[in-house]
Design an enzyme around this catalytic site. Structure first.
Site, PDB file in Angstrom:
ATOM      1  N   LYS A 134      54.408  18.222   1.988  1.00 43.19           N
ATOM      2  CA  LYS A 134      54.046  18.728   0.666  1.00 43.19           C
ATOM      3  C   LYS A 134      54.566  20.160   0.540  1.00 43.19           C
ATOM      4  CE  LYS A 134      49.866  18.124  -2.127  1.00 43.19           C
ATOM      5  NZ  LYS A 134      48.410  18.264  -2.053  1.00 43.19           N
TER       6      LYS A 134
HETATM    7  C1  E4P Z   1      46.817  17.363  -5.067  1.00 49.79           C
HETATM    8  O1  E4P Z   1      47.594  16.991  -4.236  1.00 49.79           O
HETATM    9  C2  E4P Z   1      45.870  18.462  -4.878  1.00 49.79           C
HETATM   10  O2  E4P Z   1      45.430  18.432  -3.548  1.00 49.79           O
HETATM   11  C3  E4P Z   1      44.637  18.359  -5.729  1.00 49.79           C
HETATM   12  O3  E4P Z   1      44.652  17.241  -6.564  1.00 49.79           O
HETATM   13  C4  E4P Z   1      44.149  19.617  -6.335  1.00 49.79           C
HETATM   14  O4  E4P Z   1      42.990  19.347  -7.068  1.00 49.79           O
HETATM   15  P1  E4P Z   1      42.012  20.509  -7.605  1.00 49.79           P
HETATM   16  O5  E4P Z   1      42.669  21.157  -8.767  1.00 49.79           O
HETATM   17  O6  E4P Z   1      40.765  19.789  -7.987  1.00 49.79           O
HETATM   18  O7  E4P Z   1      41.824  21.466  -6.456  1.00 49.79           O
END
Ligand code: E4P
Length: 216
Positions: A83
């Site tokens: 990522k």
């Molecule tokens: C996606 O890969 C992220 O980890 C995640 O969806 C972030 O979500 P949040 O905005 O609730 O922290």
């Protein structure tokens, strides 16, 4: 639509897996930090629990640093997806990761132009963050509609991974907008199947059945 769980919590992953519809996992540095565990061993355990893609995020912000971390993460398991943040250094790292045969999820995407760039650069997944738009009173779901249209116009194979989903309606709207994947916290995953009328209906069916002495 594929369902990913957005967590690094092993108990939640085990519980969600039971339902038989879990396709993968996304983690991020905040979620990993909550678990108070060593990063590599935690990702390794998650990869053993879920055979599908498991996103593990780098924390470097320069291309060379990202590549160093990516190479280490890729050694953990074949289902690790690297990522990377959607910034210029991240896109440079994306191109080199893909050339090295690594799968990549581009995170923190907030506009269609970013999604266009990362698709051109060969990302496997792009993660538009919907809930964080809602947090600042902006219509996040429009980004998914725009990305879908752009990807379909040009036949890009990058999968749209709707992220930062905060409630079941987000999942439904992302599905209607044509997102390929929805990643969600366990609390949202659980709620997808719940409806009070289903519970009331079932209760009534069973009560009627019992009252009539049916099935004997
Ligand atoms: C996606 O890969 C992220 O980890 C995640 O969806 C972030 O979500 P949040 O905005 O609730 O922290």
């Amino acid at each position: 639509m594929k369902f990913f769980l957005d967590t690094a919590n092993l108990d939640q992953i085990k519980a969600a897996r039971e339902l038989g519809v879990l396709d993968g996992i996304t983690t991020n540095p905040s979620l990993v930090a909550q678990e108070g565990r060593e990063f590599t061993s935690l990702i390794s355990e998650i990869c053993k629990l879920v055979p599908g893609p498991v996103s593990a995020e780098v924390t470097a912000t320069d291309c060379e640093g990202m590549l160093r971390e990516a190479r280490e993460l890729a050694k953990i398991a074949p289902n690790v997806v690297i990522k990377l943040p959607t910034i210029a250094e991240g896109v440079k790292a994306l191109v080199r990761c893909r050339a090295a045969g690594l799968n990549v999820n581009m995170t923190l995407c907030f506009q269609a132009s970013q999604a266009l760039i990362v698709a051109k650069a060969g990302a496997n997944y792009v993660s538009p963050f919907i809930g964080r738009f809602d947090d600042i009173s902006m219509p996040g779901m429009e980004v998914i509609h725009d990305i879908r249209q752009i990807y379909d116009n040009y036949g890009f194979k990058t999968e749209i991974l709707a992220a930062s989903l905060r409630h079941p309606l987000h999942v439904v709207e992302a599905a209607k907008a044509g997102a390929d994947v929805a990643t969600m916290p366990y609390a949202v995953f659980e709620k997808l199947l719940k409806h009070p009328l289903t519970d009331i209906g079932l209760e009534r069916f069973l009560a009627d059945w019992k009252k009539a002495g049916a099935g004997r």
